[in-house]
Design an enzyme around this catalytic site. Sequence first.
Site, PDB file in Angstrom:
ATOM      1  N   SER A 101      62.180  35.723  52.957  1.00  0.00           N
ATOM      2  CA  SER A 101      62.446  34.625  52.029  1.00  0.00           C
ATOM      3  C   SER A 101      61.404  34.673  50.924  1.00  0.00           C
ATOM      4  CB  SER A 101      62.379  33.281  52.791  1.00  0.00           C
ATOM      5  OG  SER A 101      62.642  32.187  51.934  1.00  0.00           O
ATOM      6  N   CYS A 102      61.671  33.948  49.844  1.00  0.00           N
ATOM      7  CA  CYS A 102      60.720  33.866  48.726  1.00  0.00           C
ATOM      8  C   CYS A 102      61.100  32.657  47.897  1.00  0.00           C
ATOM      9  CB  CYS A 102      60.710  35.152  47.908  1.00  0.00           C
ATOM     10  SG  CYS A 102      62.300  35.560  47.151  1.00  0.00           S
ATOM     11  N   GLY A 103      60.933  32.716  46.579  1.00  0.00           N
ATOM     12  CA  GLY A 103      61.317  31.602  45.734  1.00  0.00           C
ATOM     13  C   GLY A 103      62.806  31.530  45.492  1.00  0.00           C
TER      14      GLY A 103
END
Length: 305
Positions: free
Chosen positions: A252-254
């Site tokens: 996951s990330c932004g």
Amino acid sequence: MHPLISPAELLACLDAPDLVTLDATMALPGEDFDPAQRFRQAHIPGARAFDIELFSDPDATLPHMIPSQSRFGELARALGLSDASHIVFYDQGNAASAARAWWLAGLFGADRVQVLDGGLPAWQRAGGPVGQGAPATPSPGTFRPAPRFARVRGLGDMRRIVAGRGALDVAGHGAPDIAGRGALILDARAAGRFAGTTPEPRPGVASGHMPGARNLPYGTLLDADKAFLPVPELRARFAAAGVTDDRPVVTSCGSGVSAAVLSLGLALCGREGDALYDGSWAEWGTTPGAPVETGAETGTETRAA
């Protein structure tokens, strides 16, 4: 096919009839440039522009969500892609956009797909030729999508993963079920954003991280030239973040772009069965009632978004 290709390897096959080189450069949060202008200024000869925003769901309210199968296929054929194409993605220096394009192509069934390690800067340092101007219009291809949706997770999956943390044993392990319980959430954002001490770049998004997630900023997998570290070093960094052989990972990330760097790194380590959370923090951090933790370690403070 190995996920990476070196500048020397690409130079050796640059004239191969099945090669399609795609510049997937996009501006990440905090970057301010026009990818189309960058392409016109310098690109690998014969390269075509792969616009990640174009290869996204046009009706989504979240940034660059995956497109439909039919949309991806139509756009891929327009770029001249066929099932047998040897696809090499590169970007002009941030590593994340080429990794996202690699992940997206693999999601829709492309098997002969690689990332140019170090991107266009590495190509130029190696003495590779550079072209200028707009991309040529290719002849239509015949690519037929064959989606592998086990490689992507959605909001419902992530809710089950977070809710299922209590089923794990004291070592943090657990056999995953079809909903993904037992998976390790690996967050590629910078440490300050993960801890909630740095505001999110997108307005209206909560600060912090999903309960139980571990932080591994994507840049820690890259060297000073934005090329991937050797596999033994990658494995050590993943292990330090809690990755084990008996537990699947969801990156996951932004907004699902830099998470693909972690996904590519995991693939370089020979792992299979991991996935990427497409909505990532842009979705979780704006979902009413979604639990949010702050602090560098999990469990510091939990609240609802």
